[in-house]
Design an enzyme around this catalytic site. Sequence first.
Site, PDB file in Angstrom:
ATOM      1  N   LYS A  65      55.496  60.802  81.642  1.00  0.00           N
ATOM      2  CA  LYS A  65      56.164  59.508  81.400  1.00  0.00           C
ATOM      3  C   LYS A  65      56.345  58.659  82.680  1.00  0.00           C
ATOM      4  O   LYS A  65      55.357  58.146  83.166  1.00  0.00           O
ATOM      5  CB  LYS A  65      57.447  59.750  80.618  1.00  0.00           C
ATOM      6  CG  LYS A  65      57.067  60.401  79.264  1.00  0.00           C
ATOM      7  CD  LYS A  65      58.157  60.573  78.246  1.00  0.00           C
ATOM      8  CE  LYS A  65      57.534  61.009  76.925  1.00  0.00           C
ATOM      9  NZ  LYS A  65      58.011  62.239  76.358  1.00  0.00           N
ATOM     10  N   ASP A  71      61.626  71.294  81.802  1.00  0.00           N
ATOM     11  CA  ASP A  71      60.687  70.275  81.324  1.00  0.00           C
ATOM     12  C   ASP A  71      61.355  68.921  81.503  1.00  0.00           C
ATOM     13  O   ASP A  71      62.214  68.519  80.731  1.00  0.00           O
ATOM     14  CB  ASP A  71      60.337  70.533  79.849  1.00  0.00           C
ATOM     15  CG  ASP A  71      59.339  69.503  79.320  1.00  0.00           C
ATOM     16  OD1 ASP A  71      59.003  68.558  80.072  1.00  0.00           O
ATOM     17  OD2 ASP A  71      58.905  69.641  78.161  1.00  0.00           O
ATOM     18  N   TYR A 123      61.359  69.649  72.559  1.00  0.00           N
ATOM     19  CA  TYR A 123      59.932  69.357  72.380  1.00  0.00           C
ATOM     20  C   TYR A 123      59.239  69.477  73.728  1.00  0.00           C
ATOM     21  O   TYR A 123      59.730  68.961  74.736  1.00  0.00           O
ATOM     22  CB  TYR A 123      59.753  67.935  71.833  1.00  0.00           C
ATOM     23  CG  TYR A 123      58.314  67.521  71.638  1.00  0.00           C
ATOM     24  CD1 TYR A 123      57.504  68.143  70.693  1.00  0.00           C
ATOM     25  CD2 TYR A 123      57.748  66.496  72.408  1.00  0.00           C
ATOM     26  CE1 TYR A 123      56.177  67.763  70.511  1.00  0.00           C
ATOM     27  CE2 TYR A 123      56.424  66.106  72.232  1.00  0.00           C
ATOM     28  CZ  TYR A 123      55.649  66.738  71.289  1.00  0.00           C
ATOM     29  OH  TYR A 123      54.340  66.354  71.113  1.00  0.00           O
TER      30      TYR A 123
HETATM   31  C1  PLP Z   1      57.035  63.448  75.809  1.00  0.00           C
HETATM   32  C2  PLP Z   1      57.351  64.832  76.153  1.00  0.00           C
HETATM   33  C3  PLP Z   1      56.347  65.815  76.270  1.00  0.00           C
HETATM   34  C4  PLP Z   1      54.920  65.551  75.922  1.00  0.00           C
HETATM   35  O1  PLP Z   1      54.333  64.582  76.746  1.00  0.00           O
HETATM   36  P1  PLP Z   1      53.018  63.816  76.237  1.00  0.00           P
HETATM   37  O2  PLP Z   1      52.661  62.949  77.393  1.00  0.00           O
HETATM   38  O3  PLP Z   1      53.428  63.077  75.014  1.00  0.00           O
HETATM   39  O4  PLP Z   1      51.994  64.841  75.975  1.00  0.00           O
HETATM   40  C5  PLP Z   1      56.711  67.070  76.718  1.00  0.00           C
HETATM   41  N1  PLP Z   1      57.981  67.373  77.013  1.00  0.00           N
HETATM   42  C6  PLP Z   1      58.975  66.460  76.903  1.00  0.00           C
HETATM   43  C7  PLP Z   1      60.368  66.835  77.271  1.00  0.00           C
HETATM   44  C8  PLP Z   1      58.692  65.168  76.455  1.00  0.00           C
HETATM   45  O5  PLP Z   1      59.685  64.288  76.310  1.00  0.00           O
END
Ligand code: PLP
Length: 428
Positions: A266, A238, A144
């Site tokens: 995060k 990511d 994701y």
């Molecule tokens: C949470 C997450 C996102 C998206 O971040 P948001 O702050 O929710 O937009 C993208 N990539 C990874 C790996 C994530 O865990």
Amino acid sequence: MYTQNSKDAFLKAKKVIPGGVDSPVRAFKSVGGTPIFIKKGAGAYLIDVDDNKYIDFVQSWGPLIFGHCDKDIQKAVIKSVKKGLSFGAPTKVETKLAQEICSLFDEIDKIRFVSSGTEAVMSAIRLARGYTGRDDIVKFEGCYHGHSDSLLVQAGSGAVTFGTPSSPGVPADFTKHTLLAKYNDIKSVQECFKNSKNIACVIIEPIAGNMGLIPAEIEFLKELKEICEKNGALLIFDEVMSGFRASLEGATGLVGVKPDLITFGKVIGGGMPVGAFGGLEEIMDQLSPDGPVYQAGTLSGNPVAMNAGITALKKLIKNPDIYDELEEKAQTLMKGFRDEAKKVGIGLQTNVRGSMFGFFFNDKEVKNFDDALKSDTKMFAKFHKGMLERGFYFACSQFETGFVSTKIKDKHIEETIEAAAEVFKELV
Ligand SMILES: *Cc1c(COP(=O)(O)O)cnc(C)c1O
């Protein structure tokens, strides 16, 4: 457990907010029941609107590595709030946070702040396309990367195909440049490069946390780097979830493979909305205003959020042992779960990376999205409910990651394993 106030709050919310929530996974759809409405956090605990208390293993889905209401972060935020909420002009704290991150990572000369992980990834992809002058991207099934159009492509049938959008509202034209590959399977990536000479980048969660927790094999990541280099494509890690979570330098620090761009979110905001993406100067200088690749944000680098982020980051840098301590707790928790499940004949696959942990109700090792999908989600739902009723707050899906914060002590871990042992017995 009395939860009437949560139930009432959810009914009211559903009248004015689609599904009653501002992010779908909060709605408890995959485990049934109604979501718990939170009144406040306190250290290791969440307290709901019925005054039930839970040990929190969700941590706002990752950001709160210091648990709830950390005194240092609170103080920094309040001090910053008193000076004004936002200026839309540069502030020194942005540079300070950038300096801290650039000095942690060899592969980051420059970094730009945004307001969410979604934005960070979306911008990094645009930059990779702008820098290489190519259109296609490769992503992995089950990874994701936020909810932007071209990344909202999930699992196909397992075949390597040009992606079809996994949500109405995303035109197929927007995802036709997104190629899908299989996690931990280099052949599927080679296939993508055979099918397209127009690949700008490969994006991966080097520790996948959004199909349950599945770390990529180091050999696989090495091969990924090689194939990107050979074909002139950028490799994007990511690390929105794993950054400052798996270790101080995230997965990048653990695997010894250098990506071209890294995205964060995060933990980087200490609980406030912050995302970021960074890389070598040559690539980052393609961004406007220096370069032609446009990217912007009214609240980007917001001073209150930056002050929360830098306070969290400085605490982590000052206490690097935190990660070993958190990992030890996560390992103890997962070993406890595994042992107790085994006693009653339940197969449980577990993974730990730093303060991240995951468990699958699955008899076989889980290496990719297809494996993960074979897990027993009904059993997970019952487990979730049993734990919630006993005061333990876990992510409400089999396909999420759990987090340990510094406020979680050994006694919390022991209590959690005891409760899990009870619940496992009820599952068989
Ligand atoms: C949470 C997450 C996102 C998206 O971040 P948001 O702050 O929710 O937009 C993208 N990539 C990874 C790996 C994530 O865990």
